[in-house]
Design an enzyme around this catalytic site. Structure first.
Site, PDB file in Angstrom:
ATOM      1  CB  SER A   8       7.957 171.245   5.886  1.00  0.00           C
ATOM      2  OG  SER A   8       7.627 172.273   7.233  1.00  0.00           O
ATOM      3  CG  HIS A  33       7.974 175.284   3.157  1.00  0.00           C
ATOM      4  ND1 HIS A  33       7.869 176.082   2.076  1.00  0.00           N
ATOM      5  CD2 HIS A  33       7.176 175.338   4.085  1.00  0.00           C
ATOM      6  CE1 HIS A  33       6.348 176.112   2.147  1.00  0.00           C
ATOM      7  NE2 HIS A  33       6.266 175.902   3.797  1.00  0.00           N
ATOM      8  CG  ASP A  35       5.644 175.447   7.411  1.00  0.00           C
ATOM      9  OD1 ASP A  35       5.181 175.909   6.646  1.00  0.00           O
ATOM     10  OD2 ASP A  35       6.450 174.651   7.772  1.00  0.00           O
ATOM     11  CG  MET A  37       3.157 178.576  11.862  1.00  0.00           C
ATOM     12  SD  MET A  37       2.580 176.893  12.582  1.00  0.00           S
ATOM     13  CE  MET A  37       2.599 175.949  10.861  1.00  0.00           C
ATOM     14  CG  HIS A  66       4.457 178.629   4.122  1.00  0.00           C
ATOM     15  ND1 HIS A  66       3.675 177.654   4.465  1.00  0.00           N
ATOM     16  CD2 HIS A  66       2.965 179.976   4.158  1.00  0.00           C
ATOM     17  CE1 HIS A  66       2.424 177.859   4.379  1.00  0.00           C
ATOM     18  NE2 HIS A  66       1.732 179.114   4.474  1.00  0.00           N
ATOM     19  CG  MET A  68       1.013 179.888   7.849  1.00  0.00           C
ATOM     20  SD  MET A  68       1.176 178.434   8.162  1.00  0.00           S
ATOM     21  CE  MET A  68       3.132 178.527   7.949  1.00  0.00           C
ATOM     22  CG  MET A 137      -1.610 176.908   2.840  1.00  0.00           C
ATOM     23  SD  MET A 137      -0.046 176.310   2.992  1.00  0.00           S
ATOM     24  CE  MET A 137      -1.046 174.801   4.387  1.00  0.00           C
ATOM     25  CG  ASP A 175       3.391 174.070   3.250  1.00  0.00           C
ATOM     26  OD1 ASP A 175       3.306 172.738   3.334  1.00  0.00           O
ATOM     27  OD2 ASP A 175       3.214 174.905   3.191  1.00  0.00           O
TER      28      ASP A 175
HETATM   29  C1  DX5 Z   1       1.787 173.812   7.808  1.00  0.00           C
HETATM   30  C2  DX5 Z   1       2.986 173.941   7.223  1.00  0.00           C
HETATM   31  C3  DX5 Z   1       3.430 172.542   6.509  1.00  0.00           C
HETATM   32  C4  DX5 Z   1       3.997 171.660   7.256  1.00  0.00           C
HETATM   33  C5  DX5 Z   1       3.359 170.558   6.265  1.00  0.00           C
HETATM   34  O1  DX5 Z   1       0.680 174.689   7.807  1.00  0.00           O
HETATM   35  O2  DX5 Z   1       2.369 174.997   6.342  1.00  0.00           O
HETATM   36  O3  DX5 Z   1       4.195 172.973   5.585  1.00  0.00           O
HETATM   37  O4  DX5 Z   1       5.373 171.303   7.366  1.00  0.00           O
HETATM   38  O5  DX5 Z   1       3.533 168.791   7.311  1.00  0.00           O
HETATM   39  P1  DX5 Z   1       3.396 168.044   6.771  1.00  0.00           P
HETATM   40  O6  DX5 Z   1       4.142 167.419   5.099  1.00  0.00           O
HETATM   41  O7  DX5 Z   1       3.580 166.771   7.499  1.00  0.00           O
HETATM   42  O8  DX5 Z   1       1.974 168.096   6.126  1.00  0.00           O
HETATM   43 ZN    ZN Z   2       4.726 175.510   5.053  1.00  0.00          ZN
END
Ligand code: DX5
Ligand code: ZN
Length: 217
Positions: A8, A33, A35, A37, A66, A68, A137, A175
């Site tokens: 990620s 990956h 993220d 947000m 991903h 969010m 999650m 994740d």
């Molecule tokens: C959190 C993200 C993850 C995050 C995971 O909302 O969706 O992808 O990067 O991070 P780690 O592996 O550090 O928990």
């Molecule tokens: Zn993620």
């Protein structure tokens, strides 16, 4: 099938992103990956299209996005234009989930549905045959480096049962809090895809960390 590993980018060094993308390209990572947000669906804001444009340009691995964000259906075309392979939308963010899944597929991307830790696996029973992947999650979304929620192992097993019973071809991705202690247990419970931020990027040798996660199958 060996475990798919998707580092990620959230935990990468944004001051020198090219260096981390080159590391990903050299490594045994299968996907990257990403993220996204919006500060509404989750209490944090990450990065958006101007950054993604360069990530897509320099990353040679398939992109696993991903979302969010609220109303993710608004941006399906933009992610297609970037050449994204997998688009993950949250169950909790989609009013018309069936329509959104088919719109993603009609735009030539793999469609994945993501569940928050508090959303039960049974909510997927009417879409499980239509999705390419389910992302569970294993922390509350919004931040990297959080502690793994232990109940997630039972959820993986339950999802594996639902997939097997229905003949769905969906992959199971997890994740949050994936590390060298939780990853083997997750793989044994039936996980196909491990997302990992902190464990990879805070390692003294991130390529070796990716290799270790890959060898868990
Ligand atoms: C959190 C993200 C993850 C995050 C995971 O909302 O969706 O992808 O990067 O991070 P780690 O592996 O550090 O928990
Ligand atoms: Zn993620």
């Amino acid at each position: 099938m060996s475990t798919i590993v998707a580092p990620s980018l959230l935990s990468a060094d944004f001051g020198d992103l090219r260096k981390d993308l080159e590391m990903i390209n050299r490594s045994q990572a299968d996907w990257l990956h990403l993220d996204i947000m919006d500060g509404v669906f989750v209490p944090n804001i990450s990065f958006g299209f101007p950054v993604l444009k360069y990530v897509a340009k320099y990353c040679e691995k398939p992109l696993d996005v991903h979302l969010m964000i609220v109303q993710p259906e608004k941006f399906i075309e933009r992610f297609q234009e970037l050449g994204v392979s997998m688009l993950n939308v949250h169950y909790e963010a989609c009013t018309h989930l069936n329509r959104t899944i088919f719109e993603i597929k009609n735009h030539g991307m793999k469609a994945a549905v993501t569940l928050n830790p508090s959303t039960p696996v049974c909510m997927l029973s009417d879409v499980i045959r239509d999705v390419d992947m389910v992302l569970l999650m294993t922390v509350n979304p919004g931040f990297g480096g959080q502690k793994f929620i232990e109940h997630s192992i039972d959820k993986v097993r339950e999802l594996r049962r639902l997939i097997d019973e229905t003949g769905s071809k969906a992959l199971i991705e997890v994740d949050g809090g994936v590390n060298f202690e939780t990853a083997p247990r997750l793989v044994r419970a039936g996980v196909d895809v491990l997302v990992s931020g902190n464990t990879v990027f805070s390692a003294s040798d991130p390529e070796a960390a990716i290799k270790t996660l890959k060898e868990l199958s």
